[in-house]
Design an enzyme around this catalytic site. Sequence first.
Site, PDB file in Angstrom:
ATOM      1  N   HIS A  59      -1.304   0.957   7.735  1.00  0.00           N
ATOM      2  CA  HIS A  59      -1.738   0.970   6.349  1.00  0.00           C
ATOM      3  C   HIS A  59      -1.533   2.378   5.802  1.00  0.00           C
ATOM      4  O   HIS A  59      -1.645   3.352   6.535  1.00  0.00           O
ATOM      5  CB  HIS A  59      -3.215   0.575   6.300  1.00  0.00           C
ATOM      6  N   CYS A  89       0.824  -1.210   0.000  1.00  0.00           N
ATOM      7  CA  CYS A  89       0.000   0.000   0.000  1.00  0.00           C
ATOM      8  C   CYS A  89       0.857   1.259   0.000  1.00  0.00           C
ATOM      9  O   CYS A  89       0.472   2.282  -0.553  1.00  0.00           O
ATOM     10  CB  CYS A  89      -0.958  -0.003   1.173  1.00  0.00           C
TER      11      CYS A  89
END
Length: 1028
Positions: A305, A50
């Site tokens: 994330h 990510c």
Amino acid sequence: MFGDLFEEDFSFISNNHCGKGKKSKPRDSEPPAPRDFTNLSGIKNQGGTCYLNSLLQTLLFTPEFREALFSLGPEELGTLDDSSKPDAKVRIIPLQLQRLFAQLLLLDQQAASTTDLTESFGWNSHEEMRQHDVQELNRILFSALETSLVGTSGHDLINRLYHGIVVNQIVCKECKNVSERQEDFLDLTVAVKGVAGLEEALWNMYVEEEYFENENLYRCGACDKLVEASKSAKLRKLPPFLTISLLRFNFDFEKCERYKETSCYTFPIQINLRPFCEQTEMDDSEYMYELFSVIIHKGGCYGGHYHVYIRDVDELGNWQLQEEDRLIEDKPLRETENAEEIENPLAVLKGIFSEEESKQIPVDQLGQRLLEKKGVSWNKKYRKQYGALRKYLQNHPQIFHFSPDENKVGLKEKQKLLFMSDSQGQDLQSRPQKNDVQWKAEKKPTRLRDSSAGHHWFDLNDSKVQPIKEKDIEKQFQGKESAYMLFYRKSQLKRPPEARGNPRYQIPEHLLNEMNAANTELQKKRVECDSANNGIDLHLHLSSCYKFHNGALHPSLTWKESVVDLTIDRRKTLGDLRQSVFQMLESWEGDMILSIAKPLPAGLHLYQILDGDELTLDGVGLADGTDIFVWNGKEVGGTKVMTGPDHEPVVVNVLRLAEYNEGGKGQHFTESQHVFSCSTKLGDLHRALAPSGGIILKNSSGPDKEAKNWEVFREEDMKETVKSVGLTDGCSVLILDSHDQSFVNVSSGNLTAFTYDISWLQVKNFCRTEDEEKPVKITATIETVMSDIKRKAIRELQLEEELANDSCLRPVSRNGKLLSPVPEDYTVKEAELKMGSLLGLCHGKAPTSTQLFLYFIVGSDQNASPEMEIVVEETASVKECLNLMLEKSGLSGDNWHLRRIDWCYEAGEALSQENATLKELNVCRGDTLVITEGKLPPKGFLKIPIWWFKSSSHRKHGENAEDKVNGLTYKVEALQVSSAGDSPEYIHTDMDLCYAGSIEIAGEASLEDLKMQYVLIWHLLICHVQWF
Ligand SMILES: [Zn+2]
């Protein structure tokens, strides 16, 4: 250096992952999903990528970067097709990046894959991908690009766009010599801890000076001694794109652990960098920068994330929905903003100071100015919460600066500068800033943003792309989810109008072609997949191939020959379907009605008519494999056909009690299938199945016909229908004819008999003997009482009811003999009757259970005397019995006695105890007795037969004895008596045995008495012989 610090926390994507995993098989053949409404492509998360995705999207939305990259043609980079050729010079990383960008811009898919790109980095495993932090990756990626672009026109691409210079200076206080050191940077790393925001951090780095003094002196090269000096840093060269990394991750040396700084850290949408620059004489526009990307880290320092907020500078994406949102929200939003500013006394005060030309305001006049400029009184609005005004100013020494006498107050230098940069930015772009003070609202109408100015922000989160509002960026100032990297672009960089909304802009021809081809292929696959997903097969049954009988439609040929399959797209209409059917059946004439059909156990049944040509097949619920009947809507082969669920045919199993041994061993039912419409009244069903007063039982335990829960349909049920009483396909009903009904306790509604045991006895009329009559079958169980059987038999034989009082049932033996009548109160079991056996209905009362039915004959010659029958009480004595028998046989006198009949049907043991009852002597029903001539000895006397032996020489005793015994009518006991009275040697003499008569003698008499008698008789015999 970060190790696994930035390893991803996968929990948030696990759902996504699972979803994909589950569908992976069918999906393999399916094309990827197209873009959603934003018309922007996300990037698939390949497991911990990510951060890479966030960075790649930032680079993509840096038009100057992507255009510079696209400008490098195959002549410089080579082509990916040649990558396997050993001598070809192929620059894989820029080529893969070009291709990825082209896909992200043009390929109609929800998310692109970075596999090819990461492989070009030499990252082949998730492990390698997860090794990196986004800041680190930024450098690695740039370095890799630079390396692979050496020797091309793009060799300075990174430098051109990102390279900046910081200069560090130390100025000697004595000789004023300046010692200088330059530092290159591609990104700036700024502190977060203890700093309120980006401007303050830059101020600390590039405005504040550090002093060498007292103990800590500087060695000046020119003076060649330790001197006082000042140290400072400035930005010497600003790159077009300024990348700023926030030091959110720190190490706590006390706790000896890493932690994430989650405090509030503001950063402006626009920033003027002039205060931090070495050269400040240029036009302001040279220093203005605009935020265009914020990489956000969500989570703690041990995992998390990344996603990114990006401003879509060229307006490539569709921000439409948010636009509408915004128009609605615009006004209240601004009011709220204003109100918020008023709520913050610090902002209000800063605003007042910045307007003051004198820079310093007497403290006691500040309250008045506040009221004049902002229309608020400190004491009324803020005092309760923030205390006295002077105290408040003193509590913020980092912002407010008091004059030495403390009567005047002003803004500290740094604050002024910061404020100035904001206001200048605002003036330049005519845009107010978030952290600006809004007191000028009345003077200058606030326009948040002109939506046409290209300030469309999107949240790009791996595969997902969503439009957001610019204001949403403020949410990322602090917390577990907060800004981690900031990307600013120089405001001067203007985009050409032809780039706006044009994703194809500057993409080289070969990539455009490649993407066009890929889109065509995707489109083709989607159409194929679509029609594969939407094609349904319909089975058309043609009425000409069907006949209606037995309640349902049946093909007159085989099923296969009567059905035509038609494949059609479920999104087509009924009109389209009708058209297709017409085309298939060219010869069809007249009306064509299409009805939904279903094959039921009884046959094909029709349901609703497909009506409404404009409706889609999907809309009317036509699924794959639906059966459709093509007909005229009225009749099939001349028979009117009832349709719909109310006329569904039901196949009912009809059971009847089987006749004895009919259908093989153990089969108690005969079974047949009958079809009824489910709307058939039970009364009609009853009339059809049990016309003469029979009853119907339903097996309430379902189709398992071995179960015994039979339930009687009652009279009131007869108005119900087959459907309403729950009779469905395969249900069983049991039909009991009228004579079977004694097995059913109708009042309780349940069948009480064990249906297993229901069987038959046959009864034949023996009352009339003129002509041969057929026996009737009477149902019975082993528990059925004989009188019931008799009564039923009389009814079935259609005899007069009165006969019941003077008749009995007598088993008929295999050779046709009427056996002893069965007592009427006996059950079949007690009477030891075998099921199926034949009974004769005869005149005469049956014996009661205390009576005995006996046969008797006179003398032992059966042929001479016919067998007679008599019924006597079992308590009658032998004598009474004898008298009754004598009476019946017309004999008289007392010279008779009774004997049992023996095994070879000859007179046997005498019933010598004349006063004993028959029961005591175990005389049983059906026994035969013999009336024998001669008196029985008086009580207490034995009648002993006397035998004598004629001497007969030369004969063996054994042979003679056998012959004689065989010829004798007397039993062995007589011999035993005689032999018991003689010596063994006596028997062995060679003499013929002669009967001499019998001797009656008292049982108590001694052997001597017997001998005396014997001798007497012997004398008589001698005389007799002499006389003879
Ligand atoms: Zn010096």
